[in-house]
Design a protein around this motif. Structure first.
Motif: not given
Length: 383
Positions: A36-62
């Protein structure tokens, strides 16, 4: 992984890339990239091509270890906001340094520390998103914002807060399914969109949480496990707790607890006449049971016992925390002291596991204090 290896992880910053972590109990490699993570990665990469901006959420502790490392080549070419979530659990003295670091990495990148459960905090993030888009694009009728992040950085909580804000701004917009929030990494599998602005119309798209297919080194893997982005059962609670204690001891953290000025260290105790049934699991996010005064005092007193146990064992320690065998002996003493602090029966067959689970729960709930486990990189380090 033995304690010596955990010690080397804490002190050796020149670790070689391992390709994949071998934390399985039997020593075999772990499959870090299920279907399911492999499929999600493909979906994200497809949507990245269309995105005008990306919010990348990270854990503030790391802030560095929780990056979506395998997506960085695509993300680096996008307008991006790095949202350091769980700022309430991160060291506020170090956080500004991380924000300055991320802001300096690229003219297309901004950084903001947030608490995904706070509408005020999320509103500030959305204001920054709108500013960055309107600053660059003024004539596009529709703009897309993609939210990405590894599991359990709080991305789903952020999406749910955005959904609430979007619903208040545009109550007549089509009803979208909320992000699925679960206690285990990688449970969000739906992709939904929420309108947050008009003229131009700005839509925020959710994506599944995706963990990197290969974790670059053991230290990164342990930090992800300690903060909950890797299932405890995969790495082992005792190993994670061992790593946590190694970090606390090498930093000398327990020695600083002596200087805390609050009721917990003033010897105040809440004496309940009845046996207390409060479960530390209720400290976890999305708890259904709200603590009453008795519960709060119980947790505070328990934290005091834990802090005292670690403080005294480190204070009386005559060895060198930089020495592998000395540190191993210290941590063994601390496990014994913590078993007493948690009031776990001496002959309990799973005492070490119970100690580990309780210690990790307190750390993850911020009861042992705010931490940032990553060191701020040099300015020329890829973010």
């Amino acid at each position: 992984m033995g304690l010596g290896e955990a010690k080397r992880v804490v002190t050796n910053k020149k670790l070689k890339g391992l390709g994949e972590m071998a934390f399985a109990v039997g020593g075999g490699p772990v499959n870090w990239f299920p279907g399911h993570m492999a499929a999600a990665t493909r979906a994200i990469r497809d949507r990245l091509k269309l995105a005008d901006l990306v919010v990348e959420v990270r854990d503030a502790r790391i802030p560095f270890s929780s990056a979506s490392h395998h997506l960085q080549p695509q993300l680096s070419s996008k307008r991006r906001v790095v949202a350091l979530n769980k700022k309430d659990l991160a060291n506020p003295n170090i956080m500004p340094k991380w924000i300055r670091y991320f802001d300096s990495c690229s003219t297309n990148q901004d950084c903001v520390a947030i608490n995904a459960h706070s509408k005020t905090s999320v509103n500030k993030l959305l204001e920054l998103v709108e500013f960055k888009l309107r600053e660059v694009i003024s004539r596009e009728p529709t703009l897309l914002v993609l939210v990405v992040g590894v599991p359990n950085v709080g991305k789903s909580a952020l999406i749910n807060s955005i959904h609430q804000i979007a619903s208040s701004r545009f109550p007549v917009q089509e009803k979208m399914k909320r992000a699925t929030v679960g206690p285990l990494p990688g449970v969000t599998q739906d992709i939904a969109g929420y309108k947050i602005a008009h003229q131009p119309s700005i839509y925020v798209l959710d994506t599944p949480g995706v963990l990197v297919p290969s974790i670059p080194d053991i230290e990164t893997g342990l930090k992800l496990a300690l903060t909950g982005s890797v299932k405890d059962s995969v790495v082992g609670e005792e190993r994670i707790a061992q790593y946590l204690l190694a970090v606390l001891n090498t930093r000398g953290t327990p020695l600083h607890w002596k200087h805390l000025n609050n009721r917990r260290l003033e010897g105040i105790r809440y004496d309940s006449k009845e046996k207390h049934e409060y479960n530390l699991k209720d400290l976890r996010p999305k708890r259904r049971k709200l603590p009453n005064d008795s519960d709060v005092f119980y947790v505070e007193d328990l934290v005091t016992e834990v802090q005292c146990a670690l403080y005294l064992t480190l204070l009386e320690f005559t060895g060198n925390v930089e020495d592998e065998s000395d540190l191993e002996g210290l941590i063994e003493q601390q496990f014994v002291a913590l078993q007493k602090a948690f009031k776990i029966p001496h002959k309990a067959s799973e005492a070490r596991l119970m100690v580990s689970k309780k210690l990790l729960t307190l750390f993850r709930a911020g009861k042992l204090g705010p931490f940032i486990l990553d060191d701020v990189p040099d300015a020329n380090t890829v973010s």
